[in-house]
Design a protein around this motif. Structure first.
Motif, PDB file in Angstrom:
ATOM      1  N   ALA A 190      -5.660   0.172   5.362  1.00  0.00           N
ATOM      2  CA  ALA A 190      -5.973   1.470   4.415  1.00  0.00           C
ATOM      3  C   ALA A 190      -7.288   1.355   4.001  1.00  0.00           C
ATOM      4  CB  ALA A 190      -4.987   1.449   3.239  1.00  0.00           C
ATOM      5  N   LYS A 191      -7.978   0.256   4.232  1.00  0.00           N
ATOM      6  CA  LYS A 191      -9.543   0.163   3.781  1.00  0.00           C
ATOM      7  C   LYS A 191     -10.366   0.804   4.472  1.00  0.00           C
ATOM      8  CE  LYS A 191     -11.061  -3.775   6.707  1.00  0.00           C
ATOM      9  NZ  LYS A 191     -10.969  -2.996   7.758  1.00  0.00           N
ATOM     10  N   VAL A 228       0.783  -1.245  -0.123  1.00  0.00           N
ATOM     11  CA  VAL A 228       0.090   0.115  -0.224  1.00  0.00           C
ATOM     12  C   VAL A 228       0.867   1.242  -0.039  1.00  0.00           C
ATOM     13  CG1 VAL A 228      -0.194   0.043   2.510  1.00  0.00           C
ATOM     14  CG2 VAL A 228      -2.082   0.886   0.871  1.00  0.00           C
ATOM     15  N   GLN A 229       1.994   1.367   0.669  1.00  0.00           N
ATOM     16  CA  GLN A 229       2.986   2.594   0.689  1.00  0.00           C
ATOM     17  C   GLN A 229       3.340   2.797  -0.469  1.00  0.00           C
ATOM     18  OE1 GLN A 229       3.571  -0.566   1.987  1.00  0.00           O
ATOM     19  NE2 GLN A 229       5.699  -0.942   2.163  1.00  0.00           N
ATOM     20  N   TRP A 257      -4.981   7.780  -4.769  1.00  0.00           N
ATOM     21  CA  TRP A 257      -5.454   8.310  -3.438  1.00  0.00           C
ATOM     22  C   TRP A 257      -5.909   9.652  -3.680  1.00  0.00           C
ATOM     23  CZ3 TRP A 257      -5.546   3.846  -1.381  1.00  0.00           C
ATOM     24  CH2 TRP A 257      -4.415   3.209  -1.179  1.00  0.00           C
ATOM     25  N   GLU A 258      -5.155  10.193  -4.560  1.00  0.00           N
ATOM     26  CA  GLU A 258      -5.815  11.847  -4.888  1.00  0.00           C
ATOM     27  C   GLU A 258      -6.939  11.752  -5.595  1.00  0.00           C
ATOM     28  OE1 GLU A 258      -2.312  13.318  -6.752  1.00  0.00           O
ATOM     29  OE2 GLU A 258      -1.026  13.160  -4.846  1.00  0.00           O
ATOM     30  N   ASN A 274      -9.137   9.402  -5.665  1.00  0.00           N
ATOM     31  CA  ASN A 274     -10.131   8.651  -4.879  1.00  0.00           C
ATOM     32  C   ASN A 274     -10.469   7.509  -5.845  1.00  0.00           C
ATOM     33  OD1 ASN A 274     -11.840   8.160  -2.599  1.00  0.00           O
ATOM     34  ND2 ASN A 274     -13.604   9.357  -3.403  1.00  0.00           N
ATOM     35  N   PRO A 334       0.772   7.882  -5.513  1.00  0.00           N
ATOM     36  CA  PRO A 334      -0.278   8.911  -4.886  1.00  0.00           C
ATOM     37  C   PRO A 334      -1.410   9.137  -5.644  1.00  0.00           C
ATOM     38  CG  PRO A 334       2.051   9.665  -4.760  1.00  0.00           C
ATOM     39  CD  PRO A 334       2.218   8.598  -5.690  1.00  0.00           C
ATOM     40  N   LYS A 385      -9.857   4.127   5.290  1.00  0.00           N
ATOM     41  CA  LYS A 385      -9.533   5.617   4.920  1.00  0.00           C
ATOM     42  C   LYS A 385      -9.847   5.636   3.316  1.00  0.00           C
ATOM     43  CE  LYS A 385      -5.043   5.662   7.236  1.00  0.00           C
ATOM     44  NZ  LYS A 385      -4.910   4.499   7.359  1.00  0.00           N
ATOM     45  N   HIS A 386      -9.965   4.825   2.764  1.00  0.00           N
ATOM     46  CA  HIS A 386     -10.156   4.914   1.190  1.00  0.00           C
ATOM     47  C   HIS A 386     -11.107   3.825   0.756  1.00  0.00           C
ATOM     48  CE1 HIS A 386      -6.391   7.135   0.940  1.00  0.00           C
ATOM     49  NE2 HIS A 386      -5.727   6.248   1.828  1.00  0.00           N
ATOM     50  N   TRP A 402      -2.697  -3.002   3.680  1.00  0.00           N
ATOM     51  CA  TRP A 402      -3.932  -2.807   2.743  1.00  0.00           C
ATOM     52  C   TRP A 402      -5.214  -2.971   3.951  1.00  0.00           C
ATOM     53  CZ3 TRP A 402      -4.806  -1.044  -1.820  1.00  0.00           C
ATOM     54  CH2 TRP A 402      -3.848  -0.722  -2.752  1.00  0.00           C
TER      55      TRP A 402
END
Length: 307
Positions: A194-195, A123-124, A131-132, A134, A128, A197-198, A191
């Motif tokens: 992260a789920k 995930v890292q 994420w930007e 969405n 980017p 937040k996204h 991951w």
């Protein structure tokens, strides 16, 4: 292996075993490392769908399900090209002579929207822009033991990956994260975090095997698609292991001739839950379980190793 040397070797694919480099501490193939800057700056689009997995966790299966949903169950449309061409593999870069050459990045950039893109990145390391913008992401996780065994056999048959050595040696590498795409433990946990937040749909391979209909319905809902029962049944049938194993557009027999040796181990091998029991010794299993307990102590993630 240096890239120029690799180009020379592309005529004798049996000799290709690509070395690992590192990107921010995560083992990656040297060609990927060489273009990392471009991968990191990849421009995602708002309607991109990303399918993310640790390698050999049900990626191709999920890709086929998603494609069939997007094509409304039209089998012919889903056979328009191989999985590799339909869904660009973002970080995969093979700077060899055709037909071995491949750049997922270039394929993705040239593709019209909406795109479905595949990645094995932790995930890292996801660019980017995803994420930007969405973007929606489907992540599939598979229990560590079955994932390890499948990954080991994949290394044996895929000459584009480092030599796995013996199973004993590979178990050690897997446990310490010294394998391509890094630590399985960090991958699934990263991951999972992260789920929240996204826009990530987190699925489990074992659930998909146990009840494909239920899991495909989750994907349908996530993709905001509504399909009839008849189409749903067609998708379940055509994405079954038995059918996909015989589908040249999904079983990798058409891609990279000479690089993947299906006589050593087919790309679509068994697709089972619990196959690890045929490979792990009692001692290996004990050692693995003790290590696993420590590495997974800081997560709410729970996996099933049998059904």
């Amino acid at each position: 292996m240096a890239l120029d040397k690799m180009k020379d070797l592309s005529l004798t694919p049996a000799m290709i075993r690509i070395d690992l480099g590192e990107v921010e501490g995560v083992p990656m193939l040297t060609p990927t490392c060489s273009i990392w800057d471009k991968i990191w700056k990849f421009k995602a689009r708002p309607d991109d769908l990303l399918i993310a997995t640790y390698s050999k966790a049900g990626t191709t299966w999920t890709q086929e399900i998603v494609d069939m949903i997007q094509q409304n169950g039209d089998v012919e449309k889903c056979r328009r090209d191989t999985t590799y061409k339909r869904h660009p593999f973002l970080e995969w870069f093979l700077p060899a002579s055709p037909p071995l050459s491949y750049s997922g990045l270039e394929l993705a950039e040239a593709m019209p929207s909406p795109r479905t893109i595949k990645t094995h990145l932790p995930v890292q390391l996801v660019p980017p822009s995803f994420w930007e913008q969405n973007c929606k992401i489907i992540y599939v996780a598979r229990n560590a033991k079955d994932n390890l065994v499948s990954y080991y056999h994949f290394h044996r048959m895929n000459k584009g990956l480092p030599d796995p050595g013996t199973l004993e040696e590979f178990i050690e590498k897997f446990m310490t994260g010294k394998v391509l795409w890094g630590s399985w433990y960090d991958h699934v946990k990263g991951w999972w975090k992260a789920k929240d937040k996204h826009r990530i749909l987190y699925l489990f391979y074992e659930d998909m095997k146990e009840n494909p209909k239920r899991e495909i319905q989750k994907i349908l809902k996530f993709l905001e698609k509504d399909l009839s029962q008849e189409v749903l049944n067609r998708i379940i049938y055509n994405t079954s292991f038995e059918i996909m194993k015989e589908n040249p557009m999904a079983n990798y027999t058409k891609d990279f001739p000479g690089l993947m040796d299906h006589s050593i181990s087919p790309f679509m091998r068994k697709g089972l839950v619990g196959d690890w029991k045929n490979y792990f010794t009692v001692a290996q299993n004990k050692k693995f379980d003790e290590d696993y307990k420590k590495k997974m102590a800081d997560t709410s993630l729970v996996f099933r190793t049998e059904l």
